[in-house]
Design an enzyme around this catalytic site. Structure first.
Site, PDB file in Angstrom:
ATOM      1  N   ARG A  87     -22.139  12.009  53.517  1.00 12.26           N
ATOM      2  CA  ARG A  87     -23.259  11.122  53.188  1.00 12.26           C
ATOM      3  C   ARG A  87     -22.883   9.664  53.491  1.00 12.26           C
ATOM      4  NH1 ARG A  87     -28.404  11.867  50.504  1.00 12.26           N
ATOM      5  NH2 ARG A  87     -29.142   9.757  50.190  1.00 12.26           N
ATOM      6  N   THR A 130     -41.127   0.224  47.702  1.00 13.71           N
ATOM      7  CA  THR A 130     -42.380   0.359  46.952  1.00 13.71           C
ATOM      8  C   THR A 130     -42.376   1.701  46.233  1.00 13.71           C
ATOM      9  OG1 THR A 130     -44.782   0.450  47.068  1.00 13.71           O
ATOM     10  CG2 THR A 130     -43.611   1.121  49.054  1.00 13.71           C
ATOM     11  N   HIS A 131     -42.745   1.655  44.933  1.00 11.66           N
ATOM     12  CA  HIS A 131     -42.679   2.847  44.084  1.00 11.66           C
ATOM     13  C   HIS A 131     -44.045   3.081  43.432  1.00 11.66           C
ATOM     14  CE1 HIS A 131     -40.955   5.867  41.452  1.00 11.66           C
ATOM     15  NE2 HIS A 131     -41.591   5.297  40.449  1.00 11.66           N
ATOM     16  N   ASP A 163     -31.373  -1.990  44.158  1.00 11.12           N
ATOM     17  CA  ASP A 163     -29.962  -2.091  43.764  1.00 11.12           C
ATOM     18  C   ASP A 163     -29.375  -0.684  43.773  1.00 11.12           C
ATOM     19  OD1 ASP A 163     -30.781  -0.849  41.442  1.00 11.12           O
ATOM     20  OD2 ASP A 163     -30.477  -2.587  40.143  1.00 11.12           O
ATOM     21  N   GLY A 165     -29.038   1.528  41.513  1.00 12.11           N
ATOM     22  CA  GLY A 165     -29.638   2.544  40.660  1.00 12.11           C
ATOM     23  C   GLY A 165     -30.836   3.211  41.319  1.00 12.11           C
TER      24      GLY A 165
END
Ligand code: GRF
Length: 222
Positions: A87, A130-131, A163, A165
């Protein structure tokens, strides 16, 4: 995350005689239908809009978002996690691919991968996502469905600086919509996406014109 005043366009740059105005360079990351990308492409088609999409990156092939980019004549790059040994290698390669287009701002618009350390270091303070929910409520992959299941009466969308998280970064802007009786996930998500597209186009334009700051949890556009 502290980023002292990110101001991509100086007033001098904007007023160079006999030169085209400088526009914020956007790399947009996608994994699906790309309606948010399309909203940016449509906005950028207006020479007065202070940004341009210089490339579109994806983690998978055969998605409508890549067709939208091709139709607009925007270069694309696709790097699949499965094609890399780790990854971390994918993350570094993805950061290099995005970086090769020299973006001022990287926009995750329906991009279904979490960026790793290499990507976040390289684009610290200038990678936004965007969430489809009002963070910090309903982070993760199913923002609209989780809001509906919970029974909230309003939800919306959030544009934030990414960030390390999951959907935890400093918030740039939010828009609120009502949850209606009879909504299902599809109807609710479609109304959220309408608000998301407007917010994205508006906030990117304000970031391009005025710059932005990130100090701890506080992101702001002067
Ligand atoms: C948006 O609601 C975004 O917030 C979410 O996935 C959706 C992408 O839509 N992560 P589209 O691909 O831009 O149409």
């Amino acid at each position: 995350m502290d980023v002292d005043r990110v101001l991509p366009l100086s007033p001098e740059d904007l007023h160079v005689p006999d030169a085209a105005p400088v526009r914020l360079r956007l790399v947009v990351l996608v994994s699906g239908s790309g309606t948010n990308l399309q909203a940016l492409l449509d906005a950028c088609a207006d020479p007065a809009y202070p940004a341009e999409v210089v490339a579109v990156g994806a983690d998978r092939d055969s998605i409508l978002a890549l067709e939208r980019a091709a139709t607009a004549g925007v270069p694309t790059f696709v790097l699949r996690v499965a094609d890399f040994a780790t990854r971390e290698e994918w993350d570094t390669a993805f950061a290099d691919a995005a970086g090769s287009f020299d973006p001022d701002l990287v926009v995750s618009a329906g991009f279904m991968k979490l960026a790793g350390a290499a990507f976040l270091d390289r684009f610290a303070g200038r990678y936004v996502n965007t969430h489809p929910a009002l963070l910090p409520s309903f982070p993760g992959m199913h923002g609209a469905a989780d809001a509906l299941d919970y029974g909230v009466k309003v939800t919306g969308c959030t544009l934030f600086v990414v960030d390390a998280g999951v959907d935890t970064g400093p918030i740039l802007a939010q828009a609120v919509i009502d949850v209606r009786d009879g909504d299902d996930v599809e109807s609710l998500h479609e109304r959220i996406k309408t608000a998301e597209r407007e917010l994205l186009v508006d906030v990117v334009s304000r970031m391009a014109r005025d710059g932005w700051t990130v100090t701890g949890r506080k992101a702001s556009i002067p």
